[in-house]
Design a protein around this motif. Structure first.
Motif, mmCIF file in Angstrom:
data_model
loop_
_atom_site.group_PDB
_atom_site.id
_atom_site.type_symbol
_atom_site.label_atom_id
_atom_site.label_comp_id
_atom_site.label_asym_id
_atom_site.label_seq_id
_atom_site.Cartn_x
_atom_site.Cartn_y
_atom_site.Cartn_z
ATOM 1 N N ILE A 147 0.727 -0.988 0.108
ATOM 2 C CA ILE A 147 -0.145 0.236 0.014
ATOM 3 C C ILE A 147 0.751 1.282 0.146
ATOM 4 O O ILE A 147 0.561 2.481 -0.792
ATOM 5 C CB ILE A 147 -1.103 -0.412 0.901
ATOM 6 C CG1 ILE A 147 -2.036 -0.883 1.040
ATOM 7 C CG2 ILE A 147 -0.887 1.300 1.510
ATOM 8 C CD1 ILE A 147 -2.670 -1.123 1.590
ATOM 9 N N TYR A 148 2.025 1.166 0.770
ATOM 10 C CA TYR A 148 2.513 2.529 1.274
ATOM 11 C C TYR A 148 3.807 3.135 0.324
ATOM 12 O O TYR A 148 4.028 4.069 -0.644
ATOM 13 C CB TYR A 148 3.079 3.090 2.251
ATOM 14 C CG TYR A 148 2.508 2.769 3.679
ATOM 15 C CD1 TYR A 148 1.541 4.031 3.211
ATOM 16 C CD2 TYR A 148 2.234 2.049 4.626
ATOM 17 C CE1 TYR A 148 0.874 4.306 4.742
ATOM 18 C CE2 TYR A 148 1.171 1.826 5.697
ATOM 19 C CZ TYR A 148 0.823 2.939 5.567
ATOM 20 O OH TYR A 148 0.006 3.149 7.439
ATOM 21 N N PRO A 149 4.357 1.534 -0.798
ATOM 22 C CA PRO A 149 5.014 2.362 -1.982
ATOM 23 C C PRO A 149 4.191 2.871 -2.648
ATOM 24 O O PRO A 149 4.481 3.432 -3.978
ATOM 25 C CB PRO A 149 5.819 0.960 -2.321
ATOM 26 C CG PRO A 149 6.065 -0.133 -0.670
ATOM 27 C CD PRO A 149 4.527 0.829 -0.028
ATOM 28 N N ALA A 150 2.843 1.800 -3.240
ATOM 29 C CA ALA A 150 2.064 2.148 -4.068
ATOM 30 C C ALA A 150 1.476 4.215 -4.276
ATOM 31 O O ALA A 150 1.515 4.418 -5.288
ATOM 32 C CB ALA A 150 0.891 1.252 -4.466
ATOM 33 N N LEU A 151 0.955 4.263 -2.717
ATOM 34 C CA LEU A 151 0.497 5.865 -2.635
ATOM 35 C C LEU A 151 1.642 6.405 -3.880
ATOM 36 O O LEU A 151 1.513 7.379 -3.538
ATOM 37 C CB LEU A 151 0.540 5.722 -1.625
ATOM 38 C CG LEU A 151 -1.337 4.907 -1.269
ATOM 39 C CD1 LEU A 151 -1.770 5.406 0.885
ATOM 40 C CD2 LEU A 151 -2.741 5.618 -2.132
ATOM 41 N N LEU A 152 3.148 5.998 -2.549
ATOM 42 C CA LEU A 152 4.174 6.464 -2.918
ATOM 43 C C LEU A 152 4.769 7.195 -4.208
ATOM 44 O O LEU A 152 4.368 8.177 -4.415
ATOM 45 C CB LEU A 152 5.303 6.617 -2.300
ATOM 46 C CG LEU A 152 6.670 7.165 -2.467
ATOM 47 C CD1 LEU A 152 6.383 9.021 -2.101
ATOM 48 C CD2 LEU A 152 7.841 6.557 -1.366
ATOM 49 N N ALA A 153 4.346 5.730 -4.514
ATOM 50 C CA ALA A 153 4.779 6.362 -6.675
ATOM 51 C C ALA A 153 3.607 6.593 -7.444
ATOM 52 O O ALA A 153 3.798 7.552 -7.969
ATOM 53 C CB ALA A 153 4.473 4.775 -6.764
#
Length: 130
Positions: free
Chosen positions: A119-125
């Protein structure tokens, strides 16, 4: 800018894997016991055991403190940390109801402790490339 985004996303994935690894337990109560262990060593040790929060804070400042999605990620990371600290304090005080203590022993799904790695890396991307 794209190289920075890829670097930050990979770094966040590594931080999230580390956090999921050290907090991994079969129940929420087990997770909180691990958090409680570091909390009782020193609050600063516990804060250092959450490198993804510091990384997201750095990225937020590096980007000039702008971006709704980056702000959301930072608030989510801060709320997660604050909730864990609040729960540890309530456990130490013995202020949890019997029903809530019962919920702490319910088994977690095998994927639950690792969902933050997605979740967090996808949101950061989305935040860095959008």
């Amino acid at each position: 800018m794209m190289n920075d985004a890829v670097f930050f996303i990979v770094l966040l994935i590594l931080c999230e894997i580390f956090e999921s690894w050290w907090q991994h337990a079969p129940t929420l109560g087990g997770v909180l016991e691990k958090v409680r262990h570091y909390y009782h060593i020193d609050i600063f040790v516990l804060l250092l055991m959450h490198p993804s929060f510091w990384l997201v804070l750095f990225i937020f400042l590096y980007q000039g403190g702008r971006g709704t999605l980056l702000s959301l990620i930072l608030v989510m990371k801060a709320a997660d940390l604050a909730f864990k600290l609040w729960m540890v304090r309530k456990i130490d005080e013995g202020a949890l109801s019997a029903e809530f203590r019962g919920m702490l022993s319910v088994p977690l799904s095998p994927w639950m402790p690792w969902i933050n790695v997605v979740i967090y890396p996808a949101l950061l991307a989305m935040a860095l490339t959008g």
